[in-house]
Design a protein around this motif. Structure first.
Motif, short mmCIF file in Angstrom:
data_model
loop_
_atom_site.label_atom_id
_atom_site.label_comp_id
_atom_site.label_asym_id
_atom_site.label_seq_id
_atom_site.Cartn_x
_atom_site.Cartn_y
_atom_site.Cartn_z
N ARG A 146 -4.40 0.41 -1.70
CA ARG A 146 -3.73 -0.86 -1.93
C ARG A 146 -3.43 -0.93 -3.42
N PRO A 149 2.50 -5.51 3.20
CA PRO A 149 1.28 -5.94 3.90
C PRO A 149 1.55 -6.28 5.37
N SER A 204 0.84 -1.20 0.00
CA SER A 204 0.00 0.00 0.00
C SER A 204 0.87 1.24 0.00
N ASP A 232 -3.61 -5.25 7.66
CA ASP A 232 -4.13 -5.31 6.29
C ASP A 232 -4.94 -6.59 6.07
N LEU A 268 -8.04 2.71 0.95
CA LEU A 268 -8.03 2.17 2.30
C LEU A 268 -8.59 3.22 3.25
#
Length: 331
Positions: free
Chosen positions: A268, A297, A234, A301, A259
């Motif tokens: 993401r 991640p 992300s 997440d 997000l």
């Protein structure tokens, strides 16, 4: 030792009178010698699960076997092979740590000749030798948690339940407890069932993680495998001008899935998109950023992907009705 060190549950349910199911039909298996991290926000059903597995609360339905024994039909045998350090340490502030150890070794039926040696050994292991003759009422939170752990280990249990053992501890005390838990599993072969709401704790300690949300296990696997499922990193951006937040969101949405965050703008990333693409797009649009970060991640997440909420957001949601379980337990 085989499955005698395992923890098993099949369609385990606990339903209280005044609310939804606190535990809603979970299946789990914890292998001998494994550290299993049970991760979720307050109110998700973690502590209720532990109370059932340690025979302190009967299931509404379903079955569970701990150490090879049924938690309902063979409660005394379950208790003989487990140790438990629950959220509230049952310590007498007027007694010293050595007093507590002496009482616990007697209650656990250790031979009189072994009691002093076992007490001294455990107090040393948890770093309380120097404070052993001080009254517990003057202990810090970390010292109390370490003493509670020592008490749980007196009878050399094959399986150890730790219910949020580091909540409220300072970083040094937390690290010390992590080291002892790891040593118990790696060196002594103790199976550890650990509930936590700390992502780092589950990531550092657990061989496998079960993520529980609204009483159901929504994901299970090693921390690495769960993060690999998410796969994509992300990007998090903080624009210098807060008024450019919406414009930043609009640009980033062209490169990934938004997000939900409060402090920054995040997406993401879709496959094939890199940080350079984001930087160029922001620069072309004249947006000056205060910070931009590419993140691998995390378990949060994973929680977000499985539940639609971050762990922190789910915790805030759970606080609204967190009192239901407590009311029913004492009501």
């Amino acid at each position: 030792m085989g499955r005698t060190n395992s923890v098993e549950a099949e369609q385990l349910v606990r339903e209280f009178r005044k609310g939804p199911r606190a535990v809603d039909g979970i299946d789990l298996f914890v292998a001998p010698g494994e550290i299993y991290g049970f991760l979720g926000p307050n109110g998700a059903g973690k502590s209720t699960t532990v109370l059932m597995l340690t025979t302190l609360l009967p299931p509404t339905s379903g079955t569970a076997r701990v150490g090879g024994f049924d938690v309902v039909a063979e409660g005394p045998r379950v208790r003989s092979v487990i140790g438990a350090a629950l959220q509230e340490a049952a310590l007498d502030p007027l007694l010293t740590a050595r007093d507590h150890m002496r009482l616990q070794t007697m209650l656990q039926g250790l031979p009189k000749s072994d009691r002093v040696q076992r007490s001294d050994e455990l107090l040393e292991r948890v770093g309380l030798t120097q404070a052993a003759d001080r009254k517990v009422g003057g202990y810090s939170g970390g010292m109390k948690r370490r003493l509670d752990l020592a008490l749980a280990l007196v009878h050399r249990p094959r399986i150890l339940f730790l219910d949020e053992p580091t909540t409220g501890l300072d970083p040094q005390s937390r690290t010390a407890l992590w080291e002892e838990v790891s040593r118990l599993a790696r060196h002594d072969g103790v199976t550890v069932f650990l509930t936590t709401q700390y992502l780092e704790e589950a990531d550092v300690l657990a061989d496998r993680v079960g993520i529980i949300h609204h009483g159901r296990i929504v994901a299970e696997g090693s921390p690495g495998a769960l993060k690999a499922e998410i796969g994509r990193p992300s990007v998090h951006v903080i624009p210098c001008d807060p008024e450019m937040r919406e414009r930043t969101e609009s640009i980033l949405e062209g490169y990934g899935d938004p997000l939900v965050t409060e402090e920054d703008v995040a997406v993401r990333l879709r496959a094939g998109i890199g940080l350079t693409d984001i930087v160029r797009a922001l620069d072309t649009s004249g947006i000056v950023v205060d910070d931009i970060e590419l993140r691998a991640p995390t378990l949060d997440d994973v929680f977000l992907a499985k539940t639609g909420r971050t762990l922190e957001g789910a915790a805030e949601e759970a606080e609204i009705d967190h009192g239901v379980e407590v009311e029913d337990l004492v009501g």
